[in-house]
Design a protein around this motif. Structure first.
Motif, PDB file in Angstrom:
ATOM      1  N   LYS A   1     -11.607  14.459  56.867  1.00  0.00           N
ATOM      2  CA  LYS A   1     -11.084  15.349  56.920  1.00  0.00           C
ATOM      3  C   LYS A   1      -9.968  15.677  57.728  1.00  0.00           C
ATOM      4  CE  LYS A   1     -14.340  17.016  53.610  1.00  0.00           C
ATOM      5  NZ  LYS A   1     -15.097  15.487  53.734  1.00  0.00           N
ATOM      6  N   GLY A   2      -9.922  15.363  59.164  1.00  0.00           N
ATOM      7  CA  GLY A   2      -9.251  15.335  60.388  1.00  0.00           C
ATOM      8  C   GLY A   2      -9.833  16.381  61.187  1.00  0.00           C
ATOM      9  N   PHE A   3      -8.649  17.412  61.443  1.00  0.00           N
ATOM     10  CA  PHE A   3      -9.214  18.876  62.790  1.00  0.00           C
ATOM     11  C   PHE A   3      -8.839  19.917  61.776  1.00  0.00           C
ATOM     12  CE2 PHE A   3      -7.833  15.669  65.685  1.00  0.00           C
ATOM     13  CZ  PHE A   3      -8.733  15.809  66.703  1.00  0.00           C
ATOM     14  N   TRP A   4      -8.379  20.083  59.835  1.00  0.00           N
ATOM     15  CA  TRP A   4      -8.455  21.535  60.092  1.00  0.00           C
ATOM     16  C   TRP A   4      -9.393  22.062  59.370  1.00  0.00           C
ATOM     17  CZ3 TRP A   4     -10.246  22.666  55.336  1.00  0.00           C
ATOM     18  CH2 TRP A   4     -10.034  21.750  54.364  1.00  0.00           C
ATOM     19  N   PRO A   5      -9.874  21.741  58.996  1.00  0.00           N
ATOM     20  CA  PRO A   5     -11.877  22.300  58.954  1.00  0.00           C
ATOM     21  C   PRO A   5     -12.145  22.865  60.658  1.00  0.00           C
ATOM     22  CG  PRO A   5     -11.925  20.944  57.793  1.00  0.00           C
ATOM     23  CD  PRO A   5     -10.683  20.375  58.551  1.00  0.00           C
ATOM     24  N   ARG A   6     -12.665  24.024  61.054  1.00  0.00           N
ATOM     25  CA  ARG A   6     -12.591  24.809  61.736  1.00  0.00           C
ATOM     26  C   ARG A   6     -13.775  25.495  62.469  1.00  0.00           C
ATOM     27  NH1 ARG A   6      -8.476  24.919  65.822  1.00  0.00           N
ATOM     28  NH2 ARG A   6      -6.537  24.875  65.010  1.00  0.00           N
ATOM     29  N   PHE A   7     -14.698  24.606  62.314  1.00  0.00           N
ATOM     30  CA  PHE A   7     -16.423  25.120  62.362  1.00  0.00           C
ATOM     31  C   PHE A   7     -16.560  26.183  64.115  1.00  0.00           C
ATOM     32  CE2 PHE A   7     -16.374  21.626  59.042  1.00  0.00           C
ATOM     33  CZ  PHE A   7     -17.475  22.153  58.023  1.00  0.00           C
ATOM     34  N   GLY A   8     -15.733  25.715  64.969  1.00  0.00           N
ATOM     35  CA  GLY A   8     -16.242  25.907  66.005  1.00  0.00           C
ATOM     36  C   GLY A   8     -16.999  27.883  66.406  1.00  0.00           C
ATOM     37  N   LEU A   9     -17.517  28.016  67.523  1.00  0.00           N
ATOM     38  CA  LEU A   9     -17.839  29.462  68.152  1.00  0.00           C
ATOM     39  C   LEU A   9     -16.605  29.048  68.622  1.00  0.00           C
ATOM     40  CD1 LEU A   9     -21.798  29.029  69.043  1.00  0.00           C
ATOM     41  CD2 LEU A   9     -20.536  30.656  67.338  1.00  0.00           C
ATOM     42  N   VAL A  10     -15.985  28.287  69.335  1.00  0.00           N
ATOM     43  CA  VAL A  10     -15.137  28.032  70.672  1.00  0.00           C
ATOM     44  C   VAL A  10     -14.062  27.408  69.548  1.00  0.00           C
ATOM     45  CG1 VAL A  10     -14.047  28.077  72.259  1.00  0.00           C
ATOM     46  CG2 VAL A  10     -17.008  27.951  71.835  1.00  0.00           C
ATOM     47  N   GLU A  11     -12.955  28.034  69.489  1.00  0.00           N
ATOM     48  CA  GLU A  11     -11.264  27.942  68.836  1.00  0.00           C
ATOM     49  C   GLU A  11     -11.087  26.908  69.984  1.00  0.00           C
ATOM     50  OE1 GLU A  11      -8.525  31.132  67.863  1.00  0.00           O
ATOM     51  OE2 GLU A  11      -7.534  29.709  67.775  1.00  0.00           O
ATOM     52  N   ILE A  12     -10.554  25.927  69.693  1.00  0.00           N
ATOM     53  CA  ILE A  12      -9.496  24.961  70.477  1.00  0.00           C
ATOM     54  C   ILE A  12      -8.312  24.947  69.670  1.00  0.00           C
ATOM     55  CG2 ILE A  12      -9.041  22.565  71.092  1.00  0.00           C
ATOM     56  CD1 ILE A  12     -11.843  23.193  71.781  1.00  0.00           C
ATOM     57  N   ASP A  13      -7.282  24.591  70.637  1.00  0.00           N
ATOM     58  CA  ASP A  13      -5.594  24.602  70.608  1.00  0.00           C
ATOM     59  C   ASP A  13      -5.347  23.620  70.757  1.00  0.00           C
ATOM     60  OD1 ASP A  13      -2.684  24.639  71.065  1.00  0.00           O
ATOM     61  OD2 ASP A  13      -2.430  26.750  71.373  1.00  0.00           O
ATOM     62  N   TYR A  14      -5.329  22.572  69.867  1.00  0.00           N
ATOM     63  CA  TYR A  14      -4.603  21.498  70.092  1.00  0.00           C
ATOM     64  C   TYR A  14      -3.713  21.203  70.572  1.00  0.00           C
ATOM     65  CZ  TYR A  14      -9.162  20.675  67.268  1.00  0.00           C
ATOM     66  OH  TYR A  14     -10.556  20.284  66.187  1.00  0.00           O
ATOM     67  N   GLU A  15      -2.592  21.303  70.675  1.00  0.00           N
ATOM     68  CA  GLU A  15      -0.850  21.242  71.570  1.00  0.00           C
ATOM     69  C   GLU A  15      -2.432  21.845  73.421  1.00  0.00           C
ATOM     70  OE1 GLU A  15       2.080  20.895  70.994  1.00  0.00           O
ATOM     71  OE2 GLU A  15       1.072  20.918  68.529  1.00  0.00           O
TER      72      GLU A  15
END
Ligand code: FCB
Length: 415
Positions: free
Chosen positions: A377-391
């Motif tokens: 699925k790649g990076f779009w599903p956001r499972f984290g307790l912590v958000e990552i800004d991939y930029e």
């Protein structure tokens, strides 16, 4: 109401090497390069309109390349600082085989040193390491030999495990040999979605057998080195219910599905578990012969239904084995973070009920500490307790993580 958890309960989150580290070279990275374009093109057929609109990244090939991921390989200390600040006292992660043994029989001492530092960083922060030895990725040479389909897989795997445990065993008490063998069997060899994209009844049988043999051999190797350590398999366990409760055929379909997804692997690895695990994501309604519906009133961004009570029923069934149990994964994709806190509390309420009724649950690991690379699925599903800004790779703690932190810090769930 105050729900108190047993003393010494392990609280934490889980990750896996390929999904967070970045910079890996293994069978998945090769497959990603070959399939990113196709996956981006297929997104329009795979996902519903609301998902396509909310996550337009799914149409871009780079979404499907793990690349530098969260750069956790270099930032693990910063990430463990966050876990510590959130009251975690344990952390589940995996060691990447392709780093340790990039070529057959050639082991990389530098990479062992890396994971030694990872474990040390956890210990320094009071986090108990829960270490997985295989979270789906294989060195390219293992893939070339046929991966888990090869008769040689158990031997190669247990040799790698022996090497790692001889080097790191002193500082690890909990090992998970394999992560979710049945997910690989279904997705890689039955449905043909993941590498090596097979759809073969014969391959399914072989991989079942070889992964069980790999665990059994590794279990013995680890105990030879360190008899006191605790070893298990990180298993996905699904809850099943017949679509139509009075249909005999639906009940039959349930029995078969439940056997292959929850029971067979445990049977093939009988007597080789010091603890049991549950990774719980799915409450499935099944209709004969095998149609599955897991939608609920409230669903995740991936449209997986949220039904915490399924975990309770699963735990009650595990009671008969009389072993300690760890919830090694449980989580959801929720970019807006508007369901995560309730999700965690809901599951913990049912876990607590199971504990009160005598089930020996000793720990809970939310999936995942960080947003990460969710396989095909790649990076779009956001499972984290912590958000990552991939930029920028900036980390931002989500509000639900603070809600979970209150529970971890007090060992109490207030509802
Ligand atoms: C589990 C996997 C884990 C992650 C979650 C969402 O099945 O073990 O790596 O992908 O699902």
């Amino acid at each position: 109401m105050e729900l108190k958890f047993p003393q010494g309960f392990l609280w934490g989150a889980a990750t896996s090497a390929h999904q967070v580290e970045g910079g890996n070279v293994n069978d998945w990275t090769e497959w990603e390069k070959a399939n990113a374009e196709r996956l981006a093109q297929e997104a329009g057929q795979k996902w519903q309109l609301w998902q396509q609109e909310q996550f337009p990244e799914m149409f871009k090939p780079e979404n499907y390349i793990s690349g530098r991921a969260c750069d956790h390989y270099n930032r693990f200390r910063e990430d463990f600082d966050i876990a510590k600040s959130l009251g975690h006292n344990a952390h589940r992660f995996s060691i990447e085989w392709s780093r340790i043994e990039p070529q057959e029989g050639k082991f990389d001492e530098k990479e062992i040193e890396h994971y030694r530092q990872v474990i040390l960083a956890l210990r320094e922060r009071g986090l108990e390491p829960f270490v997985t030895l295989w979270h789906w990725t294989n060195p390219v040479w293992v893939r070339d030999l046929g991966g888990p389909e090869s008769k040689k897989f158990p031997l190669y795997f247990s040799r790698y495990v022996k090497y790692v445990v001889e080097k790191l065993g002193d500082s690890v008490e909990y090992w998970c040999t394999l992560n979710e063998p049945t997910s690989v069997i279904v997705n890689s060899y039955q449905r043909g979605n993941w590498p090596p994209q097979k759809r073969s009844f014969l391959a399914v049988q072989k991989v079942y057998k070889n992964l069980a043999a790999a665990h059994n051999l590794a279990y013995d190797e680890i105990h030879k080195i360190n008899s006191g350590t605790q070893i298990g398999v990180a298993n996905i366990l699904n809850y099943f219910e017949p679509q139509n409760k009075s249909s005999i055929l639906d009940k039959l379909a349930l029995k078969i599905a439940k056997y292959y997804s929850n029971e067979e692997f445990l049977k093939l690895t009988k007597n080789k578990h010091d603890f049991l695990t549950a990774q719980y994501y799915f409450y499935n309604k099944i209709k004969f012969p095998s149609r599955i519906n897991n939608k609920a009133e409230v669903n995740s961004d991936m449209d997986w239904g949220i039904r915490p009570e399924g975990l309770y029923y699963i735990l009650k069934e595990l009671k008969k084995y009389s072993k300690p149990i760890y919830i090694t994964e449980n989580g959801l994709a929720d970019v807006k973070d508007d369901r995560r806190a309730d999700f965690i509390k809901g599951h913990l309420k049912w876990i607590h009920k199971a504990i009160e009724e005598g089930v020996d649950v000793r720990g809970y690991f939310y999936w995942s500490l960080l947003d990460n690379f969710e396989w095909d699925k790649g990076f779009w599903p956001r499972f984290g307790l912590v958000e990552i800004d991939y930029e920028t790779l900036e980390r931002k703690i989500r509000p639900s993580a603070y809600e979970y932190a209150k529970i971890c810090k007090n060992n109490i769930l207030n509802i």
